[in-house]
Design a protein around this motif. Structure first.
Motif, short mmCIF file in Angstrom:
data_model
loop_
_atom_site.label_atom_id
_atom_site.label_comp_id
_atom_site.label_asym_id
_atom_site.label_seq_id
_atom_site.Cartn_x
_atom_site.Cartn_y
_atom_site.Cartn_z
N PRO A 18 -28.34 -0.92 -41.75
CA PRO A 18 -28.57 -1.83 -40.73
C PRO A 18 -28.70 -1.14 -39.39
O PRO A 18 -28.06 -0.32 -39.10
N VAL A 19 -29.58 -2.10 -38.56
CA VAL A 19 -29.93 -1.46 -37.12
C VAL A 19 -29.25 -2.74 -36.22
O VAL A 19 -29.79 -3.70 -36.43
N PHE A 20 -28.21 -2.39 -35.60
CA PHE A 20 -27.85 -3.56 -34.54
C PHE A 20 -28.11 -3.50 -33.25
O PHE A 20 -28.31 -2.39 -32.70
N GLY A 21 -28.48 -4.65 -32.60
CA GLY A 21 -28.86 -4.42 -31.12
C GLY A 21 -27.81 -4.04 -30.24
O GLY A 21 -26.69 -4.59 -30.44
N THR A 22 -27.89 -3.64 -29.03
CA THR A 22 -27.00 -3.53 -28.13
C THR A 22 -27.72 -3.56 -26.84
O THR A 22 -28.82 -2.76 -26.72
N ALA A 23 -26.97 -3.84 -25.78
CA ALA A 23 -27.62 -4.17 -24.35
C ALA A 23 -27.43 -2.52 -23.82
O ALA A 23 -28.27 -2.23 -22.74
N ASP A 24 -26.60 -1.88 -24.25
CA ASP A 24 -26.39 -0.38 -23.74
C ASP A 24 -25.94 0.55 -25.02
O ASP A 24 -24.66 0.56 -25.21
N CYS A 25 -26.87 1.30 -25.30
CA CYS A 25 -26.69 2.15 -26.54
C CYS A 25 -25.45 3.16 -26.28
O CYS A 25 -24.66 3.22 -27.06
N ASP A 26 -25.44 3.82 -25.13
CA ASP A 26 -24.31 4.89 -24.81
C ASP A 26 -23.02 4.09 -24.78
O ASP A 26 -22.01 4.75 -25.09
#
Length: 275
Positions: free
Chosen positions: A221-229
């Motif tokens: 799965p690929v989960f979204g994030t507002a800030d990958c780092d």
């Protein structure tokens, strides 16, 4: 993109098989702020269902689940479920197309729905979900939620034939930058690019004699994030690992391939349009 308006062949649910459900709950709560709820229980009660199956909720909406590993020799991994109007027919079609049935069609809960656990001809495991009272994830395509899925396989062409026969998916090839191979985009049958939900990547060197011992094709799965780092920092500070990145992918966004403390793979992505 993944939506909650499920159509045949689209991703609709996912769950994690974990050797330690409580440890998995603690990790994903720290990384994504997912809250646990006993299956069929009360969100205020953080205890586990008698089966160990626990729903993950983000701001009250179901984003997936975790349960104990149920198959001998299985590694910890996320399983993607695809919507179907008939789980028994899908299981039969998978066998006829060269796949295998790991768990025969069965009822989940009282009237939540029916499922079957399947394996494609190259060895990637997945499942189908025939909804009853429980359609699937209640939020998608945003921070902390499922936004994309990917199949890493030893034979992309064979995988496309199998899933095409099973779900009728339409596909579109795109060349990866720098001669990195071909990535195949996947869309449900009868729908346009706005419903594109995932990709297939042929990486034969990852599997077989030249790859890691015991490696086999898999969905992740690929989960979204507002800030990958920032999310990667939470992953590593809570016992997870980093396989690749964080790095920028042109036209896609900033992403990283991660593992949880038990070794289950997932990707975190800040989409290009969100940066």
């Amino acid at each position: 993109m993944i939506t909650t308006d499920f159509v045949p062949g689209s991703p609709c649910w996912l769950d994690l098989g974990a050797p330690d459900v409580d440890a998995a709950v603690a990790f994903y709560r720290a990384v994504f702020d997912w809250q646990p709820e006993a299956f069929g229980g009360d969100a205020a009660n953080e205890g586990r269902h008698a089966s160990g199956y626990t729903i993950f909720r983000l701001q009250g909406k179901a984003v997936g689940a975790v349960g104990p590993l149920s198959e001998d020799g299985a590694r910890s991994a996320w399983t993607v479920y695809f919507h179907t109007p008939d789980a028994a027919a899908a299981a039969k079609a998978a066998q006829e197309a060269g796949g295998a049935v790991r768990v025969a069609p069965a009822q989940a809960g009282t009237n939540e729905g029916r499922f079957a656990q399947l394996t494609d001809p190259q060895g990637a495991e997945f499942a189908v979900w025939q909804p009853g009272e429980y359609p699937g994830v209640e939020t998608a395509d945003g921070p902390g939620a499922l936004g994309w899925i990917e199949l890493m396989t030893s034979d992309s062409a064979a995988a496309q034939r199998f899933y095409g026969a099973l779900f009728g998916w339409t596909t579109q090839d795109m060349a990866l930058p720098g001669g990195g191979g071909t990535y195949t985009l996947v869309t449900p049958q009868g729908y346009g690019e706005e419903r594109m939900f995932g990709g297939i990547m042929g990486v034969p060197d990852m599997f077989g004699p030249g790859g890691p011992p015991g490696a086999k094709p898999y969905w992740h799965p690929v989960f979204g994030t507002a800030d990958c780092d920032a999310t990667v920092a939470l992953v590593t500070s809570n016992g997870g690992g980093l396989t690749m990145g964080p790095e920028d992918a042109e036209g896609v966004g900033r992403l990283a391939v991660c593992t949880d403390p038990a070794g289950a793979d997932f990707v975190v992505l800040t989409p290009a349009e969100a940066r």
